[in-house]
Structure formats: structure tokens, C-alpha cells
Write an enzyme that holds these catalytic residues in place. Structure first.
Site, PDB file in Angstrom:
ATOM      1  N   GLY A   1      71.427  14.425 102.863  1.00 14.42           N
ATOM      2  CA  GLY A   1      72.140  15.690 103.030  1.00 14.42           C
ATOM      3  C   GLY A   1      71.330  16.731 103.760  1.00 14.42           C
TER       4      GLY A   1
ATOM      5  N   SER B   1      67.820   9.994 100.186  1.00 14.30           N
ATOM      6  CA  SER B   1      68.394  11.098  99.430  1.00 14.30           C
ATOM      7  C   SER B   1      69.809  10.769  98.949  1.00 14.30           C
ATOM      8  CB  SER B   1      68.360  12.360 100.310  1.00 14.30           C
ATOM      9  OG  SER B   1      68.713  13.494  99.598  1.00 14.30           O
TER      10      SER B   1
END
Length: 226
Positions: free
Chosen positions: A82, A120
Site C-alpha cells: 500500500g 506489506s
């Protein structure tokens, strides 16, 4: 073509996705690779996860499940995760969780395949593919860390609210990864406290994926050569 006088004058291509010309009953038409992949029930996540990408992937998941709820969907992932959204603590996490919730909502099993890197939030999506249908390619890298939210601004009370929300999201992601991998919440929290990189083999051992694609074929070819 005249030579650029300095590096800043060099023109770089802005659209590196080629069009594909295919014959149709109405003549030749240009298609994007993504639209053709969608016909094969393949979705490709090749960028950071933000609102726009999340909306695109959610809509494709919903469409493919509506079209044939009993057939698998393949989600190929090559994503750094992100990007921080200004003014929204953990905004990219919400975008990623929208994809995750849709994957778990629809009837079609979603197979996940890491091509290159899953990091992530992309790692959370990779690990939550359908059971026994989570894959890495041989040279993939899988990465975990705690949410990166940039800096907080505003009044002290607002910063406190934002901090509590980030802690809540971190705990939520830790539980999600624990459930997907079979690792304890404590180990996930400890390993993701700093950057944690895994090879394809280590990702299988950790429980983030089930299998490395292509290795069986390589082993068979080696055995035949011997």
C-alpha cells in the site's frame, strides 16, 4: 530523429502496456492485455494498493464470480503493498481489506500467485488465497512489516485518535496473517515488527503460500537428464 540535448529532454514512454489486435466478427479490434486476461478469469495486481486499484479489483472479482461462481479466479500479485493516503491513517489498509473481504465473500475460489514481489498488504492478500491454491514462483520475494502510515498532523486529540486506529489495524492484520499461516499471533507480531523478507521456499515453510510453481517440472527435467 534529433538527439536530445540533455537527459531532461529525453522522451520516455508513458504507456508501456501494448494493445493486442484480435479479429472479431466486426473486424479487427484492439484489446488491452488486462481485458483478455479477465476473459481467462485472471486478475493482475501489479501496482501499489490504493482506492482506485482496490475498486478495480473488487469489481473484477464480483463480475467473475457472478459470471461463474463455481470456477476458480486467479489473482497474480506483483505489488509493493500500500501507499500512504494523506489524512487517512491506514487508508491503504482499508483499500486492501476491501479486496480481502471480497475474496472471502464471493463463491468463486480465488487462487493467489506471487510473481516477483508481494509486500506489506499484498502479502496479506497472497496468504489469504483459497486453501491449497496459494503459490509463489521460484524467484519470488515475500515481505511483511507493520503498517507504515507516514506522519500524523493535527491537534493532540486527533493524533491520539489516529494512533489508536493504527494500533487497531496492526492488531487486525496480525490476526488475519496468523489465521492464514497457522503461526501464532505473537510470532507474526514479532516477525513483522521490522522488515521481514522471505524467499519462495521460506514463504512455503512459514505458511504464507502452499507451493512453488514450476519446481516440479524442473525436478522432472533434472531427473530425466540424469
Amino acid at each position: 530523429m534529433p538527439r536530445a540535448s540533455n537527459p531532461s529532454d529525453i522522451i520516455t514512454p508513458t504507456n508501456v502496456i501494448p494493445g493486442i489486435i484480435r479479429p472479431t466478427t466486426e473486424g479487427e479490434r484492439a484489446f488491452s492485455p488486462y481485458s483478455l486476461l479477465l476473459q481467462a478469469r485472471i486478475i493482475y495486481l501489479g501496482t501499489s494498493v490504493d482506492d482506485e486499484i482496490s475498486n478495480a479489483i473488487v469489481s473484477q472479482l464480483l463480475y467473475l464470480s457472478w459470471e461463474n461462481p463455481d470456477e476458480d479466479i486467479s489473482l497474480y500479485i506483483n505489488s509493493p503493498g500500500g501507499s500512504v493516503l494523506d489524512g487517512i491513517p491506514g487508508g491503504y489498509i482499508a483499500s486492501g481489506l476491501a479486496i480481502l473481504d471480497t475474496m472471502q465473500l464471493i463463491n468463486s475460489p480465488v487462487s493467489t500467485i506471487c510473481v516477483g514481489t508481494a509486500a506489506s498488504m499484498a502479502t496479506v492478500l497472497l496468504a489469504n488465497g483459497a486453501k491449497d491454491k496459494r503459490y509463489c514462483l521460484a524467484n519470488s520475494t515475500v515481505h511483511m512489516h507493520q503498517p507504515n502510515v507516514g506522519s500524523f498532523q493535527g491537534q493532540a486529540a486527533d493524533i491520539e485518535i489516529q494512533a489508536r486506529e493504527i494500533v487497531r489495524l496492526k492488531e487486525r492484520l496480525t490476526k488475519i496473517l496468523s489465521g492464514a499461516t497457522g503461526q501464532t499471533v505473537e510470532r507474526i507480531a514479532d516477525d513483522s515488527d521490522r522488515d521481514f523478507f522471505l524467499t519462495a521456499e521460506e514463504a512455503v515453510e512459514y505458511g504464507l503460500v502452499d507451493e512453488i510453481l514450476g519446481t516440479k517440472k524442473e525436478e522432472e527435467e533434472t531427473a530425466e537428464a540424469a
